[in-house]
Design a protein around this motif. Structure first.
Motif, PDB file in Angstrom:
ATOM      1  N   ALA A  34       0.868  -1.188   0.000  1.00 30.99           N
ATOM      2  CA  ALA A  34       0.000   0.000   0.000  1.00 30.99           C
ATOM      3  C   ALA A  34       0.894   1.222   0.000  1.00 30.99           C
ATOM      4  O   ALA A  34       2.056   1.133   0.410  1.00 30.99           O
ATOM      5  CB  ALA A  34      -0.878   0.024   1.254  1.00 30.99           C
ATOM      6  N   VAL A  35       0.340   2.336  -0.428  1.00 30.21           N
ATOM      7  CA  VAL A  35       1.105   3.567  -0.267  1.00 30.21           C
ATOM      8  C   VAL A  35       0.961   4.081   1.165  1.00 30.21           C
ATOM      9  O   VAL A  35       1.903   4.579   1.765  1.00 30.21           O
ATOM     10  CB  VAL A  35       0.720   4.644  -1.323  1.00 30.21           C
ATOM     11  CG1 VAL A  35      -0.681   5.199  -1.106  1.00 30.21           C
ATOM     12  CG2 VAL A  35       1.730   5.782  -1.313  1.00 30.21           C
ATOM     13  N   GLY A  36      -0.237   3.928   1.742  1.00 34.37           N
ATOM     14  CA  GLY A  36      -0.464   4.328   3.133  1.00 34.37           C
ATOM     15  C   GLY A  36       0.150   3.302   4.069  1.00 34.37           C
ATOM     16  O   GLY A  36       0.127   2.110   3.784  1.00 34.37           O
ATOM     17  N   PRO A  93       4.728   3.808  -3.176  1.00 34.53           N
ATOM     18  CA  PRO A  93       4.286   5.082  -3.763  1.00 34.53           C
ATOM     19  C   PRO A  93       4.482   5.089  -5.276  1.00 34.53           C
ATOM     20  O   PRO A  93       5.183   4.240  -5.831  1.00 34.53           O
ATOM     21  CB  PRO A  93       5.211   6.100  -3.109  1.00 34.53           C
ATOM     22  CG  PRO A  93       6.461   5.332  -2.822  1.00 34.53           C
ATOM     23  CD  PRO A  93       6.018   3.936  -2.502  1.00 34.53           C
ATOM     24  N   GLY A  94       3.836   6.069  -5.907  1.00 40.99           N
ATOM     25  CA  GLY A  94       4.107   6.306  -7.328  1.00 40.99           C
ATOM     26  C   GLY A  94       3.238   5.505  -8.274  1.00 40.99           C
ATOM     27  O   GLY A  94       2.703   6.045  -9.232  1.00 40.99           O
ATOM     28  N   VAL A  95       3.020   4.224  -7.977  1.00 40.54           N
ATOM     29  CA  VAL A  95       2.325   3.375  -8.953  1.00 40.54           C
ATOM     30  C   VAL A  95       0.803   3.396  -8.809  1.00 40.54           C
ATOM     31  O   VAL A  95       0.101   2.785  -9.616  1.00 40.54           O
ATOM     32  CB  VAL A  95       2.817   1.913  -8.886  1.00 40.54           C
ATOM     33  CG1 VAL A  95       4.268   1.840  -9.300  1.00 40.54           C
ATOM     34  CG2 VAL A  95       2.618   1.327  -7.500  1.00 40.54           C
ATOM     35  N   LEU A  96       0.292   4.066  -7.779  1.00 42.13           N
ATOM     36  CA  LEU A  96      -1.164   4.152  -7.696  1.00 42.13           C
ATOM     37  C   LEU A  96      -1.651   5.582  -7.774  1.00 42.13           C
ATOM     38  O   LEU A  96      -2.840   5.871  -7.623  1.00 42.13           O
ATOM     39  CB  LEU A  96      -1.703   3.438  -6.444  1.00 42.13           C
ATOM     40  CG  LEU A  96      -0.894   3.516  -5.159  1.00 42.13           C
ATOM     41  CD1 LEU A  96      -0.911   4.908  -4.635  1.00 42.13           C
ATOM     42  CD2 LEU A  96      -1.403   2.518  -4.155  1.00 42.13           C
ATOM     43  N   THR A  97      -0.742   6.475  -8.086  1.00 39.64           N
ATOM     44  CA  THR A  97      -1.084   7.894  -8.189  1.00 39.64           C
ATOM     45  C   THR A  97      -2.246   8.124  -9.160  1.00 39.64           C
ATOM     46  O   THR A  97      -3.263   8.725  -8.803  1.00 39.64           O
ATOM     47  CB  THR A  97       0.143   8.671  -8.704  1.00 39.64           C
ATOM     48  OG1 THR A  97       1.240   8.384  -7.842  1.00 39.64           O
ATOM     49  CG2 THR A  97      -0.115  10.154  -8.746  1.00 39.64           C
ATOM     50  N   GLU A  98      -2.088   7.631 -10.381  1.00 43.78           N
ATOM     51  CA  GLU A  98      -3.102   7.909 -11.410  1.00 43.78           C
ATOM     52  C   GLU A  98      -4.398   7.187 -11.088  1.00 43.78           C
ATOM     53  O   GLU A  98      -5.479   7.750 -11.248  1.00 43.78           O
ATOM     54  CB  GLU A  98      -2.608   7.505 -12.805  1.00 43.78           C
ATOM     55  CG  GLU A  98      -1.453   8.358 -13.323  1.00 43.78           C
ATOM     56  CD  GLU A  98      -0.095   7.903 -12.814  1.00 43.78           C
ATOM     57  OE1 GLU A  98      -0.045   6.868 -12.101  1.00 43.78           O
ATOM     58  OE2 GLU A  98       0.917   8.573 -13.104  1.00 43.78           O
ATOM     59  N   LEU A 102      -1.138  18.186  -1.414  1.00 46.76           N
ATOM     60  CA  LEU A 102      -0.620  18.203  -2.790  1.00 46.76           C
ATOM     61  C   LEU A 102       0.576  17.260  -2.911  1.00 46.76           C
ATOM     62  O   LEU A 102       1.688  17.666  -3.203  1.00 46.76           O
ATOM     63  CB  LEU A 102      -0.239  19.636  -3.189  1.00 46.76           C
ATOM     64  CG  LEU A 102      -0.059  19.891  -4.685  1.00 46.76           C
ATOM     65  CD1 LEU A 102      -1.407  19.883  -5.404  1.00 46.76           C
ATOM     66  CD2 LEU A 102       0.655  21.226  -4.935  1.00 46.76           C
ATOM     67  N   GLY A 103       0.294  15.961  -2.651  1.00 55.46           N
ATOM     68  CA  GLY A 103       1.309  14.930  -2.918  1.00 55.46           C
ATOM     69  C   GLY A 103       1.168  14.485  -4.368  1.00 55.46           C
ATOM     70  O   GLY A 103       0.630  15.213  -5.201  1.00 55.46           O
ATOM     71  N   ARG A 104       1.624  13.289  -4.640  1.00 53.65           N
ATOM     72  CA  ARG A 104       1.536  12.789  -6.019  1.00 53.65           C
ATOM     73  C   ARG A 104       0.085  12.711  -6.480  1.00 53.65           C
ATOM     74  O   ARG A 104      -0.257  13.132  -7.579  1.00 53.65           O
ATOM     75  CB  ARG A 104       2.140  11.388  -6.105  1.00 53.65           C
ATOM     76  CG  ARG A 104       3.596  11.315  -5.779  1.00 53.65           C
ATOM     77  CD  ARG A 104       4.042   9.848  -5.826  1.00 53.65           C
ATOM     78  NE  ARG A 104       5.355   9.688  -5.264  1.00 53.65           N
ATOM     79  CZ  ARG A 104       5.614   9.586  -3.962  1.00 53.65           C
ATOM     80  NH1 ARG A 104       4.628   9.600  -3.087  1.00 53.65           N
ATOM     81  NH2 ARG A 104       6.850   9.449  -3.532  1.00 53.65           N
ATOM     82  N   ILE A 105      -0.775  12.150  -5.606  1.00 51.47           N
ATOM     83  CA  ILE A 105      -2.178  11.958  -5.983  1.00 51.47           C
ATOM     84  C   ILE A 105      -2.872  13.310  -6.142  1.00 51.47           C
ATOM     85  O   ILE A 105      -3.599  13.546  -7.110  1.00 51.47           O
ATOM     86  CB  ILE A 105      -2.891  11.070  -4.934  1.00 51.47           C
ATOM     87  CG1 ILE A 105      -2.307   9.652  -4.978  1.00 51.47           C
ATOM     88  CG2 ILE A 105      -4.400  11.045  -5.182  1.00 51.47           C
ATOM     89  CD1 ILE A 105      -2.696   8.772  -3.794  1.00 51.47           C
ATOM     90  N   GLY A 106      -2.608  14.213  -5.210  1.00 50.34           N
ATOM     91  CA  GLY A 106      -3.203  15.545  -5.290  1.00 50.34           C
ATOM     92  C   GLY A 106      -2.798  16.268  -6.570  1.00 50.34           C
ATOM     93  O   GLY A 106      -3.614  16.931  -7.215  1.00 50.34           O
ATOM     94  N   ARG A 107      -1.539  16.114  -6.940  1.00 50.02           N
ATOM     95  CA  ARG A 107      -1.057  16.789  -8.162  1.00 50.02           C
ATOM     96  C   ARG A 107      -1.716  16.239  -9.415  1.00 50.02           C
ATOM     97  O   ARG A 107      -2.108  16.981 -10.313  1.00 50.02           O
ATOM     98  CB  ARG A 107       0.465  16.611  -8.301  1.00 50.02           C
ATOM     99  CG  ARG A 107       1.252  17.524  -7.434  1.00 50.02           C
ATOM    100  CD  ARG A 107       2.700  17.052  -7.348  1.00 50.02           C
ATOM    101  NE  ARG A 107       3.241  17.532  -6.112  1.00 50.02           N
ATOM    102  CZ  ARG A 107       3.908  18.680  -6.002  1.00 50.02           C
ATOM    103  NH1 ARG A 107       4.180  19.393  -7.058  1.00 50.02           N
ATOM    104  NH2 ARG A 107       4.318  19.091  -4.827  1.00 50.02           N
TER     105      ARG A 107
HETATM  106  C1  GLV Z   1       0.678   9.322  -2.528  1.00 53.69           C
HETATM  107  O1  GLV Z   1       1.235   8.594  -3.355  1.00 53.69           O
HETATM  108  C2  GLV Z   1       0.728  10.761  -2.601  1.00 53.69           C
HETATM  109  O2  GLV Z   1       1.865  11.271  -2.582  1.00 53.69           O
HETATM  110  O3  GLV Z   1      -0.313  11.403  -2.722  1.00 53.69           O
END
Ligand code: GLV
Ligand code: GLV
Length: 328
Positions: A76-78, A98-103, A155-160
């Protein structure tokens, strides 16, 4: 000496772990939803644990594994389910994906916006229930999305990625984050707001922060009352970030217009009250559930576990202090 043991807590993951088997004894729990008792027994003697977000990995689990335990590789990312401090104290690496579930997660956020504003789930139920008898000009009128304001909390990866997709839909995008990112603001035409300003101005409030002591019940009565009555709340992060009881009240009493929820305070029990509300769309923690993402997560989990055991600092390490001590 036999091969070092890696314990894997869920049957589903077994099929991704072939490449571990050459060097390791890979013990995959035979089922889903491992009990605490089976977890405590299963981890015994392992150097690595591959765990899910549904399992609490605390000091007791680490001690039950034994002092040879090197890494907890969370699928999981969390990683709020892992007691990171307890691991650090014991010199155990904790890793995530992280990274692979952003989109995939951001896509679910946008899906909630479309489905809620355009009342697609309600329309689907309406047709299936046999209520549709012909076109009417005022049937299930929704809200247009262009020019509405998307408010992103975190505004992490998912937020961006959410911000970029929302811009592509013609939305205004505002965000709140601990740190401003003026470069991102300029490049994508998004605007920083304080938390309260964001709540007051957004038609969509989307949560993309991790669950920590700071974010637990980040959204409660005060925050829901600051939101516009026309606004919707979207949570694809962790259930306890929202005070669910108050949210149900807010939805019943129409303080806000609706909610898209992929996560719940107690995921074994989504309250009847919430399920009965027409102005919600509820999904079973599937925001990251794409085939592409699940495969990529498995690859990272394997890299993390082998790196840590074989003496390389894992790329997705969440407690770098463990490695600082090793290097010093
Ligand atoms: C999680 O991957 C985040 O940075 O939002
Ligand atoms: C899913 O909720 C994750 O944290 O990967």
């Amino acid at each position: 000496m036999g091969k070092p043991k890696i314990f894997v807590t869920h049957v589903y993951l077994g099929k991704f772990l072939e490449r571990l088997k050459e060097k390791y004894e890979v013990v995959v729990w035979k089922d889903k939803n491992i009990t605490r008792e089976d977890l405590l027994t299963g981890v015994k003697g392992s150097v690595g644990i591959i765990s899910l977000l549904t399992e609490k990995i605390d000091g007791e689990v680490m001690d039950s594994a034994g002092s040879q335990l090197r890494v907890i590789s969370n699928y999981a990312v969390g990683y709020d389910n892992v007691e990171v401090e307890a691991a650090t104290k014991r010199g155990i690496s904790v890793t995530n994906t992280p990274g692979v579930l952003t989109e995939s997660v951001a896509e679910e956020v946008i899906a909630f916006v479309l489905v809620l504003f355009r009342r697609i789930a309600e329309g689907d139920r309406f047709v299936r229930e046999g209520k549709y008898k012909g076109w009417e000009p005022d049937l299930l009128l929704g809200t247009g999305i262009k020019d509405k304001t998307m408010g992103i909390v975190g505004l992490g990866r998912i937020g961006r990625w959410t911000a970029r997709m929302a811009r592509a839909l013609g939305m205004k995008v505002i965000y709140f984050n601990r740190h401003r990112d003026e470069e991102f603001e300029e490049e994508y035409g998004v605007t920083y707001h304080t938390f309260d300003q964001l709540l007051e101005n957004a038609e969509v409030v989307s949560l993309s922060v991790p669950l920590t002591d700071e974010t637990r019940h980040l959204i409660g009565e005060r925050e829901l009352k600051l939101m516009k009555p026309s606004a919707i709340l979207i949570n694809t992060s962790r259930g306890p970030i929202v005070d669910q009881e108050i949210l149900i009240k807010a939805l019943k009493e129409k303080w806000i217009a609706g909610a898209g929820l992929d996560v719940f305070e107690d995921e074994s029990q989504v309250p009847e009250d919430l399920r009965a509300l027409p102005n919600t769309v509820l999904t079973p923690h599937t925001a990251s559930a794409t085939i592409e993402t699940r495969i990529a997560m498995a690859r990272i989990v394997v890299d993390n576990v082998t790196d840590a055991i074989e003496g390389r600092q894992p790329l997705c390490l969440v407690n770098p202090d463990v490695w600082k001590e090793k290097i010093d």
